[in-house]
Design a protein around this motif. Structure first.
Motif, PDB file in Angstrom:
ATOM      1  N   UNK A  89      14.522  -9.476   8.239  1.00 12.99           N
ATOM      2  CA  UNK A  89      14.911  -9.190   9.513  1.00 12.99           C
ATOM      3  C   UNK A  89      14.464  -7.962  10.295  1.00 12.99           C
ATOM      4  N   UNK A  90      14.772  -6.943   9.386  1.00 17.99           N
ATOM      5  CA  UNK A  90      14.177  -5.538  10.009  1.00 17.99           C
ATOM      6  C   UNK A  90      12.638  -5.266  10.040  1.00 17.99           C
ATOM      7  N   UNK A  91      11.739  -6.263   9.393  1.00 16.21           N
ATOM      8  CA  UNK A  91      10.528  -6.106   9.893  1.00 16.21           C
ATOM      9  C   UNK A  91      10.126  -6.422  11.277  1.00 16.21           C
ATOM     10  N   UNK A  92      11.009  -7.149  11.825  1.00 17.40           N
ATOM     11  CA  UNK A  92      10.893  -7.416  13.253  1.00 17.40           C
ATOM     12  C   UNK A  92      10.660  -5.951  14.049  1.00 17.40           C
ATOM     13  N   UNK A  93      11.986  -5.249  13.574  1.00 17.74           N
ATOM     14  CA  UNK A  93      12.072  -3.789  14.207  1.00 17.74           C
ATOM     15  C   UNK A  93      10.902  -3.150  13.855  1.00 17.74           C
ATOM     16  N   UNK A  94      10.304  -2.992  12.849  1.00 22.16           N
ATOM     17  CA  UNK A  94       9.016  -2.450  12.527  1.00 22.16           C
ATOM     18  C   UNK A  94       7.919  -3.104  13.313  1.00 22.16           C
ATOM     19  N   UNK A  95       7.699  -4.116  13.583  1.00 22.68           N
ATOM     20  CA  UNK A  95       6.563  -4.771  14.456  1.00 22.68           C
ATOM     21  C   UNK A  95       6.935  -4.271  15.938  1.00 22.68           C
ATOM     22  N   UNK A  96       8.102  -3.960  16.441  1.00 21.69           N
ATOM     23  CA  UNK A  96       8.194  -3.736  17.909  1.00 21.69           C
ATOM     24  C   UNK A  96       7.648  -2.228  17.884  1.00 21.69           C
ATOM     25  N   UNK A  97       7.774  -1.461  16.973  1.00 20.00           N
ATOM     26  CA  UNK A  97       7.087  -0.184  17.036  1.00 20.00           C
ATOM     27  C   UNK A  97       5.799  -0.370  17.616  1.00 20.00           C
ATOM     28  N   UNK A  98       4.930  -1.319  17.397  1.00 19.26           N
ATOM     29  CA  UNK A  98       3.490  -1.259  17.623  1.00 19.26           C
ATOM     30  C   UNK A  98       3.286  -2.353  18.534  1.00 19.26           C
ATOM     31  N   UNK A  99       4.176  -3.095  19.027  1.00 26.22           N
ATOM     32  CA  UNK A  99       3.941  -4.156  19.842  1.00 26.22           C
ATOM     33  C   UNK A  99       3.975  -3.631  21.508  1.00 26.22           C
ATOM     34  N   UNK A 100       3.290  -4.562  22.200  1.00 25.07           N
ATOM     35  CA  UNK A 100       3.252  -3.968  23.945  1.00 25.07           C
ATOM     36  C   UNK A 100       4.731  -3.695  24.497  1.00 25.07           C
ATOM     37  N   UNK A 101       4.652  -2.643  25.210  1.00 28.12           N
ATOM     38  CA  UNK A 101       5.722  -2.043  25.731  1.00 28.12           C
ATOM     39  C   UNK A 101       6.303  -1.032  25.003  1.00 28.12           C
ATOM     40  N   UNK A 102       5.789  -0.862  23.905  1.00 31.80           N
ATOM     41  CA  UNK A 102       6.484   0.473  22.897  1.00 31.80           C
ATOM     42  C   UNK A 102       6.070   1.672  23.432  1.00 31.80           C
ATOM     43  N   UNK A 103       7.090   2.579  23.773  1.00 29.96           N
ATOM     44  CA  UNK A 103       6.913   3.932  24.316  1.00 29.96           C
ATOM     45  C   UNK A 103       6.287   4.954  23.437  1.00 29.96           C
ATOM     46  N   UNK A 104       6.128   4.417  21.913  1.00 29.60           N
ATOM     47  CA  UNK A 104       5.675   5.371  20.783  1.00 29.60           C
ATOM     48  C   UNK A 104       4.450   5.798  21.183  1.00 29.60           C
ATOM     49  N   UNK A 105       4.182   7.102  20.974  1.00 26.64           N
ATOM     50  CA  UNK A 105       3.000   7.742  21.269  1.00 26.64           C
ATOM     51  C   UNK A 105       2.458   8.408  19.904  1.00 26.64           C
ATOM     52  N   UNK A 106       1.278   7.570  19.577  1.00 24.24           N
ATOM     53  CA  UNK A 106       0.371   7.555  18.208  1.00 24.24           C
ATOM     54  C   UNK A 106      -0.170   8.997  18.417  1.00 24.24           C
ATOM     55  N   UNK A 107      -0.495   9.760  19.358  1.00 28.42           N
ATOM     56  CA  UNK A 107      -1.137  10.839  19.505  1.00 28.42           C
ATOM     57  C   UNK A 107      -0.322  11.923  18.642  1.00 28.42           C
ATOM     58  N   UNK A 108       0.812  11.687  18.358  1.00 27.70           N
ATOM     59  CA  UNK A 108       1.828  12.746  17.804  1.00 27.70           C
ATOM     60  C   UNK A 108       1.438  12.769  16.394  1.00 27.70           C
ATOM     61  N   UNK A 109       0.793  11.666  15.836  1.00 28.01           N
ATOM     62  CA  UNK A 109       0.417  11.794  14.446  1.00 28.01           C
ATOM     63  C   UNK A 109      -0.709  12.613  14.142  1.00 28.01           C
ATOM     64  N   UNK A 110      -1.495  13.062  15.268  1.00 31.89           N
ATOM     65  CA  UNK A 110      -2.787  13.729  15.063  1.00 31.89           C
ATOM     66  C   UNK A 110      -2.515  15.175  14.944  1.00 31.89           C
ATOM     67  N   UNK A 111      -3.203  15.981  14.140  1.00 31.24           N
ATOM     68  CA  UNK A 111      -2.790  17.535  13.998  1.00 31.24           C
ATOM     69  C   UNK A 111      -3.277  18.233  15.409  1.00 31.24           C
ATOM     70  N   UNK A 112      -2.479  19.280  15.778  1.00 30.67           N
ATOM     71  CA  UNK A 112      -2.552  19.878  16.987  1.00 30.67           C
ATOM     72  C   UNK A 112      -4.252  20.757  16.919  1.00 30.67           C
ATOM     73  N   UNK A 113      -5.093  20.632  17.741  1.00 31.26           N
ATOM     74  CA  UNK A 113      -6.204  21.454  17.808  1.00 31.26           C
ATOM     75  C   UNK A 113      -6.557  22.368  19.120  1.00 31.26           C
ATOM     76  N   UNK A 114      -6.777  23.464  18.909  1.00 33.60           N
ATOM     77  CA  UNK A 114      -7.209  24.266  20.094  1.00 33.60           C
ATOM     78  C   UNK A 114      -8.385  24.885  20.072  1.00 33.60           C
ATOM     79  N   UNK A 115      -9.448  24.107  19.587  1.00 36.34           N
ATOM     80  CA  UNK A 115     -10.760  24.971  19.324  1.00 36.34           C
ATOM     81  C   UNK A 115     -11.459  25.123  20.812  1.00 36.34           C
ATOM     82  N   UNK A 116     -11.365  24.202  21.522  1.00 35.14           N
ATOM     83  CA  UNK A 116     -11.831  24.605  23.204  1.00 35.14           C
ATOM     84  C   UNK A 116     -11.128  24.178  24.221  1.00 35.14           C
TER      85      UNK A 116
END
Length: 577
Positions: free
Chosen positions: A395-422
Motif C-alpha cells: 500500500x505504501x508504494x502508492x505513496x511513493x508513486x505520489x511523489x512523482x505523480x502530477x501535482x506533486x510539489x517535489x523539486x527534482x532540481x534539489x538532487x543536482x549539485x550546486x554549480x556556480x561556474x558562471x
C-alpha cells in the motif's frame, strides 16, 4: 360416544403439557443467557475493557487538549508544543527501562494503583494550573517581570510529562502483563483481547478529541480544563475499583516471580554504607557531605546499571528483531499527525475533508484488527506478521508513486549539485529559487509551518490567510495517491503491530516483561524523534517527497528485520521437529 368425548380432552392436556414444557425450556434458556451475560459483565475481561476504555479516552482527550492549550498560552505559536513533545519523547527514551524495571519489581496491584493515581492526579493538578493561567493570564504576566508565566509553563509541561510517564507504566502493566495472565496464556484469547483493546483505542482516537474539542469550541478553554478535570477524577475512582476487583478475582495476578536480585546493600542503611555505631567511632561531621556525595553517586550508578541491564535484556530476547522492526515503523511522515496535516493544507485540502479522511483511516485501522484475528487463526502468528508486512509495504508504494505523480510539489532540481561556474547558472538558480517561494500556485510552495502572523485561529483550525481564495493545484493525482496509500496501509500496519505485540507477550519471561517493554517504548520514541528531526531538516512542501521516500525506506528496513526474525524462527522450528 363417551370414549370419543374423552379423546379431545386428553389431547388438549398433552398439548398444554408440551406448551408448558417449551415455555419452561425457553425460560431456562433465557435465564442461562442472562446469567452468562451477567457473569461476563462481572468477569475480568469486561472490567479490563471498561477500565482501558476510560483510560484511553482520557489520554486521547488530554493529548489533544494540552497541545491546543500550549499553543493558546504562547501567543498561538508552536514553540511550547515543540518543547512539550521533545520533553515527552526524551523522558520516555531515558526512563523507559527504569519504568519497566519498577513494574517488574513490585506487586501488580501496587504498580497499577500507583500509576493510575499519579497519572490522574497529575492531569488534575495540571488542569487546575491551566484554568488559573487562562483566567488570570494578564495579571500573571505582570508578576516578576513575566517570569511567573515561565514558571507556570514549566509546571504545566512537567506535570504533563509525569502523567505521560505514569500512563506508560500503566500501559506496560495492564496491556503487556495483566492481559497475558488473565487469558491464562491462551494464545487465542490473548489475540482476541489485544485486538479488542486496539479497537477501543481506535474508537477513542476518533471520538475523544471530537468531544473535548466541541466543549472547548462551544464554551471556553477554562471549561475544557474543567471538563478534563472532572473526567479524570471520576475515571480514577472507577478504574481503581475495577482494577482492584480484577486483581481479587484472578488469583494468578497476585503470584509474581521475583526479578533478578541486584546488589542493593548500600541502600539498606541510612547513608548507603554500613556506618559504624557511636560506640565504635565518634561521629565525624566532616565525612557526612562526602558520604552523601558517595550515596548519590552510587544511586546514579545503580540507575545507569539498571538501564544498561534493561537494554541488554532487550537485545538478548528471541523477538529482538521483531521489536526493532516495529520501532523502525515510527520513523515515518506517512500518518495522520501534524506533519501530514500541514502538508495537506499546502496542497489545497480543507480541514473538513481532512477530518473525514482521519475517520476513514480509523475505520481501516479497525479492519486491521479484524484481519489480524482471522489471519492468526488461519496461518499462525509469525505468518500473520509476514502477510501484514507485505500488505503494508504494498500500500505504501502508492505513496511513493505520489511523489512523482502530477501535482506533486517535489523539486527534482534539489538532487543536482550546486554549480556556480558562471553567472547564467547562478541566474538560473535564482529564478528556480523564486519559483519555489512565491507566488503560491495551488498552495504548493507555502511554508509547512507558517509564522504566527499568517495564522487565523477559528474553532481550532489553522487557515492560511496568504493563500488566495479559490486557488487550486494543477492536479490532485499526487495528493489522492498519497492519502490512498496512507489510509489503506493502516490495515497492514495495525495487523503487524498486534502481531509484534503478541510476540513480545508470548516470548518474554514474566520476570522481564516490564523492563523489556519499557525499552521497547524507548525505542519507539527514539525512532519517532528521528522523524521530527527529518522534518526539521527539510520543512518545505517541495521537500516532502524526499521525506516520503526516506520513510518508506525506514519502514522497509523494519519489515526486513521482521522477515529475518520469521526466517530464523521457522528454521529453528524445522530443526526442532
Amino acid at each position: 360416544m363417551s370414549h370419543r368425548a374423552e379423546e379431545p380432552a386428553c389431547g388438549g392436556g398433552v398439548m398444554e403439557f408440551e406448551l408448558e414444557n417449551d415455555r419452561a425450556k425457553r425460560d431456562k434458556k433465557a435465564s442461562s443467557i442472562s446469567g452468562s451475560a451477567l457473569i461476563y459483565l462481572r468477569g475480568p475481561k469486561f472490567l479490563i475493557y471498561v477500565s482501558g476504555a476510560l483510560s484511553m479516552w482520557g489520554d486521547r482527550m488530554w493529548h489533544f487538549a494540552i497541545s491546543v492549550f500550549l499553543i493558546e498560552l504562547y501567543g498561538r505559536n508552536l514553540l511550547l508544543t515543540a518543547v512539550f513533545g521533545l520533553v515527552l519523547a526524551g523522558s520516555v527514551l531515558l526512563l523507559g527501562a527504569l519504568i519497566g524495571d519498577w513494574v517488574d519489581r513490585n506487586p501488580r496491584n501496587k504498580v497499577a494503583h500507583a500509576s493510575l493515581f499519579i497519572q490522574n492526579i497529575s492531569v488534575t493538578i495540571c488542569s487546575i494550573v491551566l484554568m488559573l493561567v487562562f483566567s488570570y493570564k494578564s495579571w500573571i504576566e505582570q508578576i516578576w517581570d513575566g517570569w511567573l508565566t515561565v514558571v507556570c509553563y514549566t509546571v504545566v509541561i512537567v506535570l504533563a510529562d509525569v502523567a505521560n510517564l505514569a500512563s506508560t507504566a500503566l500501559t506496560i502493566a495492564i496491556q503487556r502483563d495483566w492481559i497475558v495472565v488473565i487469558t491464562g496464556y491462551n494464545r487465542g484469547h490473548l489475540a482476541g483481547m489485544n485486538a479488542t483493546m486496539r479497537r477501543i483505542d481506535q474508537v477513542s482516537n476518533i471520538l475523544a478529541p471530537l468531544a473535548v474539542g466541541q466543549v472547548m469550541t462551544l464554551a471556553s478553554n477554562v471549561v475544557g480544563c474543567g471538563f478534563i478535570l472532572g473526567w479524570n477524577l471520576i475515571s480514577l475512582i472507577v478504574e481503581f475499583f475495577f482494577l482492584s476487583r480484577v486483581y481479587r478475582i484472578v488469583p494468578a495476578l497476585s503470584v509474581k516471580p521475583p526479578a533478578e536480585e541486584v546488589d542493593m546493600a548500600y541502600l539498606q542503611s541510612e547513608n548507603g554504607t554500613r556506618l559504624p555505631s557511636s560506640t565504635e567511632e565518634p561521629c565525624n561531621t566532616e565525612l557526612k557531605p562526602r558520604r552523601e556525595l558517595s550515596l548519590g553517586f552510587r544511586r546514579l550508578q545503580c540507575l545507569v546499571s539498571t538501564c544498561k541491564d534493561g537494554w541488554t535484556a532487550y537485545y538478548r530476547q528471541p523477538v529482538f528483531l521483531a521489536g526493532m522492526g516495529l520501532a523502525f515503523l515510527y520513523t515515518t511522515v506517512l500518518g495522520f499527525d501534524c506533519i501530514t496535516t500541514g502538508y495537506a493544507y499546502t496542497q489545497g485540502i480543507s480541514g473538513s475533508l481532512l477530518s473525514i479522511l482521519m475517520g476513514v483511516s480509523a475505520i481501516t485501522g479497525l479492519m486491521g484488527t479484524v484481519l489480524f484475528t482471522r489471519l492468526r487463526k488461519s496461518f499462525g502468528l509469525v505468518n500473520t506478521g509476514i502477510i501484514s508486512s507485505c500488505l503494508h509495504l504494498g500500500c505504501l508504494l502508492l505513496c511513493v508513486s505520489s511523489v512523482f505523480a502530477p501535482g506533486s510539489p517535489m523539486d527534482m532540481s534539489l538532487l543536482r549539485p550546486f554549480t556556480d561556474s558562471n553567472s547564467s547558472e547562478l541566474g538560473g538558480m535564482t529564478s528556480q529559487s523564486q519559483k519555489h517561494t512565491y507566488p503560491l500556485r495551488g498552495g504548493a510552495n507555502q511554508p509547512l509551518l507558517p509564522d504566527r502572523s499568517s495564522i487565523h485561529w477559528t474553532n481550532n483550525t489553522v487557515l492560511f490567510d496568504n493563500v488566495p481564495t479559490g486557488t487550486e493545484p494543477e492536479s490532485y493525482i499526487s495528493i489522492i495517491l498519497l492519502f490512498l496509500g496512507v489510509i489503506t496501509a493502516r490495515i497492514g500496519l495495525w495487523s503487524f503491530d498486534l502481531t509484534v505485540t503478541q510476540l513480545l507477550q508470548e516470548n518474554i519471561s514474566e520476570s522481564e516483561r516490564g523492563v523489556v517493554n519499557g525499552v521497547q517504548s524507548s525505542m519507539n520514541y527514539l525512532m519517532d524523534l528521528l522523524h521530527f528531526i527529518m522534518v526539521i531538516s527539510a520543512p518545505q512542501p517541495q521537500h516532502f517527497g524526499y521525506l516520503v521516500i526516506i520513510s518508506v525506506l525506514f519502514i522497509a528496513t523494519g519489515h526486513t528485520m521482521y522477515f529475518m526474525y520469521a526466517h530464523k524462527t521457522k528454521r529453528k522450528h524445522s530443526l526442532d521437529t
